[in-house]
Design a protein around this motif. Sequence first.
Motif, PDB file in Angstrom:
ATOM      1  N   ASN A 195      81.671 -46.606   0.724  1.00 44.05           N
ATOM      2  CA  ASN A 195      81.098 -46.298  -0.749  1.00 44.05           C
ATOM      3  C   ASN A 195      79.866 -45.808  -0.716  1.00 44.05           C
ATOM      4  N   GLU A 196      79.732 -44.525  -0.700  1.00 44.05           N
ATOM      5  CA  GLU A 196      78.553 -43.746  -0.340  1.00 44.05           C
ATOM      6  C   GLU A 196      77.419 -43.762  -1.259  1.00 44.05           C
ATOM      7  N   PRO A 197      78.006 -43.829  -2.602  1.00 39.20           N
ATOM      8  CA  PRO A 197      76.782 -43.839  -3.741  1.00 39.20           C
ATOM      9  C   PRO A 197      76.369 -45.412  -3.796  1.00 39.20           C
ATOM     10  N   ARG A 198      77.126 -46.300  -3.397  1.00 34.95           N
ATOM     11  CA  ARG A 198      76.684 -47.722  -3.431  1.00 34.95           C
ATOM     12  C   ARG A 198      75.635 -47.984  -2.278  1.00 34.95           C
ATOM     13  N   ALA A 199      76.093 -47.192  -1.165  1.00 35.55           N
ATOM     14  CA  ALA A 199      75.002 -47.392   0.136  1.00 35.55           C
ATOM     15  C   ALA A 199      73.872 -46.673  -0.144  1.00 35.55           C
ATOM     16  N   ALA A 201      72.506 -46.459  -3.211  1.00 38.10           N
ATOM     17  CA  ALA A 201      71.832 -47.413  -4.219  1.00 38.10           C
ATOM     18  C   ALA A 201      71.236 -48.410  -3.681  1.00 38.10           C
ATOM     19  N   ILE A 202      71.742 -48.803  -2.757  1.00 33.19           N
ATOM     20  CA  ILE A 202      70.950 -50.279  -1.830  1.00 33.19           C
ATOM     21  C   ILE A 202      69.867 -49.754  -1.033  1.00 33.19           C
ATOM     22  N   GLY A 203      69.542 -48.584  -0.931  1.00 36.05           N
ATOM     23  CA  GLY A 203      68.685 -47.882  -0.116  1.00 36.05           C
ATOM     24  C   GLY A 203      68.782 -47.309   1.143  1.00 36.05           C
ATOM     25  N   PHE A 204      70.084 -47.025   1.646  1.00 36.22           N
ATOM     26  CA  PHE A 204      70.377 -46.303   2.982  1.00 36.22           C
ATOM     27  C   PHE A 204      70.500 -44.971   2.359  1.00 36.22           C
ATOM     28  N   SER A 205      69.834 -44.080   3.342  1.00 33.58           N
ATOM     29  CA  SER A 205      69.999 -42.755   3.545  1.00 33.58           C
ATOM     30  C   SER A 205      71.038 -42.371   4.500  1.00 33.58           C
ATOM     31  N   PRO A 206      72.207 -42.157   4.103  1.00 32.55           N
ATOM     32  CA  PRO A 206      73.429 -42.280   5.149  1.00 32.55           C
ATOM     33  C   PRO A 206      73.461 -40.982   6.071  1.00 32.55           C
ATOM     34  N   PHE A 207      72.755 -39.762   5.846  1.00 27.95           N
ATOM     35  CA  PHE A 207      72.953 -38.705   6.294  1.00 27.95           C
ATOM     36  C   PHE A 207      72.535 -38.768   7.909  1.00 27.95           C
ATOM     37  N   ARG A 208      71.062 -39.272   7.952  1.00 25.38           N
ATOM     38  CA  ARG A 208      70.568 -39.200   9.392  1.00 25.38           C
ATOM     39  C   ARG A 208      71.541 -40.134  10.316  1.00 25.38           C
ATOM     40  N   TYR A 209      72.133 -41.354   9.917  1.00 19.44           N
ATOM     41  CA  TYR A 209      73.056 -42.275  10.428  1.00 19.44           C
ATOM     42  C   TYR A 209      74.271 -41.582  10.931  1.00 19.44           C
ATOM     43  N   LYS A 210      74.832 -40.640  10.026  1.00 24.27           N
ATOM     44  CA  LYS A 210      76.165 -40.284  10.077  1.00 24.27           C
ATOM     45  C   LYS A 210      75.978 -38.962  11.206  1.00 24.27           C
TER      46      LYS A 210
ATOM     47  N   ILE B  88      80.887 -48.562 -13.526  1.00 20.43           N
ATOM     48  CA  ILE B  88      82.434 -48.854 -12.946  1.00 20.43           C
ATOM     49  C   ILE B  88      81.730 -49.663 -11.676  1.00 20.43           C
ATOM     50  N   THR B  89      82.569 -50.773 -11.583  1.00 23.81           N
ATOM     51  CA  THR B  89      81.981 -51.802 -10.450  1.00 23.81           C
ATOM     52  C   THR B  89      82.152 -51.138  -9.148  1.00 23.81           C
ATOM     53  N   SER B  90      80.805 -51.065  -8.612  1.00 23.95           N
ATOM     54  CA  SER B  90      80.833 -50.364  -7.472  1.00 23.95           C
ATOM     55  C   SER B  90      80.193 -51.210  -5.929  1.00 23.95           C
ATOM     56  N   ILE B  91      81.131 -51.620  -5.205  1.00 23.50           N
ATOM     57  CA  ILE B  91      80.918 -52.539  -4.206  1.00 23.50           C
ATOM     58  C   ILE B  91      81.492 -51.913  -2.867  1.00 23.50           C
ATOM     59  N   PHE B  92      81.107 -52.646  -1.857  1.00 17.16           N
ATOM     60  CA  PHE B  92      82.013 -52.287  -0.419  1.00 17.16           C
ATOM     61  C   PHE B  92      83.350 -53.098  -0.583  1.00 17.16           C
ATOM     62  N   ARG B  93      84.368 -52.576  -0.979  1.00 14.99           N
ATOM     63  CA  ARG B  93      85.501 -53.231  -1.030  1.00 14.99           C
ATOM     64  C   ARG B  93      86.163 -53.864  -0.086  1.00 14.99           C
ATOM     65  N   ASP B  94      85.767 -53.204   1.149  1.00 13.65           N
ATOM     66  CA  ASP B  94      86.780 -53.538   2.422  1.00 13.65           C
ATOM     67  C   ASP B  94      85.568 -54.481   3.413  1.00 13.65           C
ATOM     68  N   PHE B  95      84.588 -54.880   2.691  1.00 12.24           N
ATOM     69  CA  PHE B  95      83.867 -55.955   3.261  1.00 12.24           C
ATOM     70  C   PHE B  95      83.736 -57.417   2.751  1.00 12.24           C
ATOM     71  N   THR B  96      83.218 -58.283   3.185  1.00 10.30           N
ATOM     72  CA  THR B  96      83.371 -59.477   2.623  1.00 10.30           C
ATOM     73  C   THR B  96      82.219 -59.652   1.310  1.00 10.30           C
TER      74      THR B  96
END
Lengths: 315, 251
Positions: A195-199, A201-210, B88-96
């Motif tokens: 879930n990239e938007p979620r990642a 939103a919690i503060g990760f900038s995924p680009f450099r890791y990817k 719309i609920t946004s979580i990492f569904r495949d993680f605990t």
Amino acid sequence: MLHRSRTIVMAVGVLALALVPPAAAALNQPFYVDLFRRMMIFALAALSLDLVLGYGGMVSFGHAAYLGIGAYAVGILAFYGVDNGFLQWSAAIAASAVAALVIGAISIRTSGVSFIMITLAFAQMLYYLGISLETYGGDNGMPLRTRSQFAGLIDLRNPYAFYYLVLALLVLFLVLGHRLVNARFGMVIRAAKSNEPRARAIGFSPFRYKLVAFVLAGGACGLAGALLANQTEYLTPEFMHWTRSGEIMFMVILGGMGTLFGPVVGAIVLLGLEDVLSALTEHWQIILGPFLVLVVLFAKRGLFGLLPGEVLRDG
Amino acid sequence: MAEPLIVIRGLSKSFGGLRATDRVDLDVPEGETHAVIGPNGAGKTTLIGQLAGDLRPDAGMTRFAGQDVTALDAPTRSRLGLARSFQITSIFRDFTAVDNVALAVQAHSGHSFRFWRPARAERALRDPALAVLDSVGLGDRADVLAANLAHGEQRQLEIAMALATRPRLLLLDEPVAGMGLEESQRMVRLLGGLKGRVTIVLVEHDMDAVFTLADRISVMVYGRIIATGTPEEVRGNAEVRRAYLGEEATL
């Protein structure tokens, strides 16, 4: 976290691979050493793709490019008389990692079909580049003058020594991969896949890791390319053809994405079936095709993924 | 007096011809729970998106904690102390559940270029994650796959992930939407418990939740904030009543 049944299958699998040379010798079938070594080389390539595809969610359809770059790095150096394996293999890893850096920096900004097409386009560009290199045989390719030399430490002309070196490298990369995907780094790319938007939103900038994952995978596949050049003692642009990329991707999917060991299973099964079926009939692909369709339909998580363990799903 | 935690001036965003937010001005002082209400399509979610950094405004500026954050993206704003939940609920569904929260902790504890040590064995990530899960009432659900949590629990998990980043501002987009009475009461209690400790901007259609939680309310209609005030002021505002006439909500 590995489930016990998967650990057992992995241990048995590695042990079985270790027993191939003595078994082949006992059966007086040295050909199998060659076949299984080839399987393991492709397993390494597929394993590296799994990092990008299975864990990073990046559908790279040009992974054979790194295989080709690695092979050409060895072949071109040998062409100019540089036979030192340490040098050749380092060059193979570095060159494919740099290529992955460039390709990744451009493609990872996109996603979905665009990402697939960009990675495919780069690989095809390199394929045609290989064809145009008349000095190195053009579309015919060229033989490798001699297998890589390791200052007497190991002699690749000895099929057994070469075999166990490939096995050791495969196990090493399985261990490294396992550490990496479960460390903080792996959690980031897996979260971004989930879930990239979620990642974000919690503060990760995924680009450099990817991007780093992409480069690591490219480098590892470059090493597989260096091994492949030594395996075939011949290199051709065909190493980089898109059908080869598709084959590597199929190994990952067949064995199970996001499992690391699954791609190893996939490489062995796919190349094994090719070998067995092509001995039966020249139309072996007619049998292989439906089998692969059935696996994808009924074992969505791949052959190794059928075993209980951590589930990695899309989205 | 110190500058409010959030200062918005002239924030505008259009999608094609539609002005989703139109010269929005808003101040939210530290510690306040501020609700944004308004009919569907009023631009509330767009406002949240702009505050979170997912949507670039066409015009206007946002200051957060005294810093101009208008040009900063979502991850950077998160690291400055801005956390959000999604409509719309946004979580990492495949993680605990605990993995979800531990990821939020990880995102705020330095870079993640660490390749060797298993993240799930890191107590520095695990312990705070479990503590936050406990605080939202999911302590006994830590090892359940997020996809298998009930809807209400997934919403609680989103709050837990937001809290795990130790935010100064919590942006909540319809936190009780789609919940049953009991679930939504639990959520309102949870958010009520945060009041004062963290600044909250929430978009919500459930007026019970809004009037229970909000210190101040802004009413948004057609992309504009037409009124801001205490719940009593907003309740008595004639323009607000007109805007809501025939709408689903009754004040």
